[in-house]
Design an enzyme around this catalytic site. Structure first.
Site, PDB file in Angstrom:
ATOM      1  N   PHE A  76       0.699  -1.107   0.056  1.00 24.91           N
ATOM      2  CA  PHE A  76      -0.113   0.125   0.061  1.00 24.91           C
ATOM      3  C   PHE A  76       0.770   1.191   0.004  1.00 24.91           C
ATOM      4  O   PHE A  76       1.787   1.287  -0.928  1.00 24.91           O
ATOM      5  CB  PHE A  76      -0.963   0.039   1.112  1.00 24.91           C
ATOM      6  CG  PHE A  76      -1.958  -1.108   0.993  1.00 24.91           C
ATOM      7  CD1 PHE A  76      -3.080  -1.323  -0.003  1.00 24.91           C
ATOM      8  CD2 PHE A  76      -1.708  -2.347   1.796  1.00 24.91           C
ATOM      9  CE1 PHE A  76      -3.713  -2.283  -0.143  1.00 24.91           C
ATOM     10  CE2 PHE A  76      -2.648  -3.359   1.338  1.00 24.91           C
ATOM     11  CZ  PHE A  76      -3.712  -3.370   0.569  1.00 24.91           C
ATOM     12  N   SER A  77       0.777   2.241   0.887  1.00 30.14           N
ATOM     13  CA  SER A  77       1.154   3.441   0.830  1.00 30.14           C
ATOM     14  C   SER A  77       2.735   3.334   1.307  1.00 30.14           C
ATOM     15  O   SER A  77       3.662   4.199   0.627  1.00 30.14           O
ATOM     16  CB  SER A  77       0.706   4.471   1.711  1.00 30.14           C
ATOM     17  OG  SER A  77      -0.606   4.878   1.151  1.00 30.14           O
ATOM     18  N   ALA A  78       3.282   2.341   1.501  1.00 29.39           N
ATOM     19  CA  ALA A  78       4.761   2.140   1.506  1.00 29.39           C
ATOM     20  C   ALA A  78       5.466   1.873   0.215  1.00 29.39           C
ATOM     21  O   ALA A  78       6.678   2.322   0.005  1.00 29.39           O
ATOM     22  CB  ALA A  78       5.224   0.909   2.333  1.00 29.39           C
ATOM     23  N   LYS A  80       5.077   4.464  -1.782  1.00 29.97           N
ATOM     24  CA  LYS A  80       5.497   5.822  -1.869  1.00 29.97           C
ATOM     25  C   LYS A  80       7.141   6.120  -1.678  1.00 29.97           C
ATOM     26  O   LYS A  80       7.386   6.849  -2.694  1.00 29.97           O
ATOM     27  CB  LYS A  80       4.685   6.821  -1.062  1.00 29.97           C
ATOM     28  CG  LYS A  80       3.233   6.803  -1.527  1.00 29.97           C
ATOM     29  CD  LYS A  80       2.493   7.975  -0.545  1.00 29.97           C
ATOM     30  CE  LYS A  80       0.916   8.192  -0.921  1.00 29.97           C
ATOM     31  NZ  LYS A  80       0.133   6.993  -0.522  1.00 29.97           N
ATOM     32  N   TYR A 166      -1.888  15.076   3.025  1.00 29.57           N
ATOM     33  CA  TYR A 166      -1.357  13.641   2.408  1.00 29.57           C
ATOM     34  C   TYR A 166      -2.039  13.408   1.054  1.00 29.57           C
ATOM     35  O   TYR A 166      -3.271  13.338   0.869  1.00 29.57           O
ATOM     36  CB  TYR A 166      -1.882  12.587   3.528  1.00 29.57           C
ATOM     37  CG  TYR A 166      -1.230  11.283   3.075  1.00 29.57           C
ATOM     38  CD1 TYR A 166       0.090  11.081   2.520  1.00 29.57           C
ATOM     39  CD2 TYR A 166      -2.044  10.260   3.245  1.00 29.57           C
ATOM     40  CE1 TYR A 166       0.483   9.920   2.510  1.00 29.57           C
ATOM     41  CE2 TYR A 166      -1.552   8.927   3.007  1.00 29.57           C
ATOM     42  CZ  TYR A 166      -0.351   8.635   2.584  1.00 29.57           C
ATOM     43  OH  TYR A 166       0.139   7.504   2.351  1.00 29.57           O
TER      44      TYR A 166
END
Length: 415
Positions: A76-78, A80, A166
């Site tokens: 998921f957002s990791a 980024k 965010y």
């Protein structure tokens, strides 16, 4: 294991595999208890010091097969953090300047008053483009990554331009559009050519790993986010523009009615797109390797992966302002990475994803961490999301015992 302090290895509990130095035995036991008994789920944790493994363990299953060293999950957002690393590789070669307007490289992006928005603003979630509803109507739009890049280029920034808010999903399309304008290549290809190949790793992919990859995908286990699809939730999410304050900002950047369908099934639709903000499939060792380069002055396996000049820019906190879309959390945004105001993390940086998977670098120690798992259940989400808040402090306590790093230095890092 050249960083083995005692020459002894920690006992590995039944149902777990891998290796760790003896000083990490408490962390090994805690990890086994926490992640080794989940139905259809598993996880992995890797710790490198100066690029060498101190700990590399895995446990549980992918639902049908045991978890292995090469098992990857959606982080998921990791994701980024990997996307940011791609952008830093381009900057390192002089292909972009963080202070320059995005429109200098991607002219279409200059529409609707965005001609002065800089690369730095986008990388610190301050581009005023966090909301989904102005550019997408549902899941089909979100799955078309080039359409999303185009719509962001045409979009008008909102009132939070210049303020950290965010960009939960839009961050990926912003970085992909910028990178595509410079290189002519999509972000999935750049994950391979700018991260995986130069570092000699297989376990970093954007979307589903290709058939020839060593990485095996662990399907999501648990209830996922199906509760968001009930009529009441859909009604609320459909009116996110009316929700005031931090809750409204968080809702607008994260949700659209029907978006929970992205995660449905053994091979969920989210794997079929290029979402640099959220659909990376990574292994724990691969994340530890990538962050190892960031933690060790840009060096990886004896080669200069990023210049010291770029590493210096990466380590600098760009803004201390509280994030308006994350309930005013002190994210201390760097260029694409964040810190955590907690023991063991204040001097480090990386990125945590939905469900708690993360990659982390601690430059003062030459330390890097990769943690991945595949459970996503609404009932346990708050507990899983906080994994870094106990893993990192426990890791620091174990690291002191190795005596490979001065005790005073680890105390200063944890302060």
């Amino acid at each position: 294991m050249s960083n083995d302090a005692s020459g002894d290895l920690a006992p590995i509990p039944a149902g777990m595999a891998g290796h760790a130095t003896a000083e990490f035995a408490p962390l090994v036991r805690a990890f086994a208890r926490t992640f080794g008994h989940r139905k259809g789920a598993g996880g992995a944790l890797t710790v490198h010091l100066h690029g060498e493994p101190l700990l590399d363990i895995w446990t549980g299953s992918t639902g049908s097969t045991p978890w292995t060293h090469d098992t990857g999950s959606i982080i998921f957002s990791a994701t980024k953090g990997v996307t940011a690393t791609v952008i830093h590789r381009l900057a390192d070669r002089g292909l972009l300047d963080y202070a320059a307007p995005i429109a200098e490289y991607w002219p279409e992006f200059g529409a609707n008053g965005k001609d002065k928005i800089t690369v730095r603003q986008a990388m610190t979630h301050s581009a005023g483009l966090s909301a989904l509803a102005p550019i997408a109507t549902g899941m089909d739009d979100v799955l078309d990554h080039q359409l999303m890049e185009q719509r962001l280029a045409e979009a008008k920034p909102d009132r939070l331009l210049g303020v950290p808010a965010y960009h939960a999903l839009t961050y990926g399309w912003l970085m992909a559009g910028l990178a595509r304008a410079i290189t002519g290549r999509g972000m999935a290809e750049l994950f391979r050519t700018e991260v995986a190949d130069p570092l000699g790793i297989d376990g970093i992919h954007l979307g589903s790993p290709p058939a020839q990859a060593a990485t095996s995908y662990a399907p999501l286990a648990g209830t996922q986010l199906t509760a968001l699809g009930n009529p009441v939730s859909a009604m609320v999410l459909g009116r996110s523009h009316l929700i005031p304050g931090a809750l409204g900002a968080a809702t607008r950047c994260l949700f659209l009615p029907g978006l929970e369908g992205l995660l449905a099934g053994e091979e969920p639709p989210i794997l079929r797109t290029e979402l640099g903000a959220g659909n990376g499939v990574c292994t724990a060792p691969a994340l530890a390797t990538m962050y190892g380069a960031l933690a060790n002055d840009g060096m990886a396996a004896g080669h200069q992966y990023l210049s010291r000049r770029t590493i210096k820019a990466i380590r600098r906190i760009q803004t201390y302002r509280l994030d308006s879309a994350l309930f005013y959390a002190p994210m201390m945004w760097r260029l694409g990475y964040h810190s955590l105001p907690m023991p063991g993390a204040r001097a480090g940086f990386g990125h945590i994803g939905l469900g708690g998977s993360f990659g982390w670098a601690e430059p003062r120690l030459g330390l890097s961490v990769g943690f991945v798992h595949n459970r996503l259940s609404a009932g346990q989400l708050s507990y899983d999301q906080s994994a870094a808040f106990w893993l990192l402090p426990m890791l620091m306590n174990c690291l002191r015992a190795t005596r490979r790093v001065p005790v005073q230095e680890t105390r200063e890092v944890a302060a």
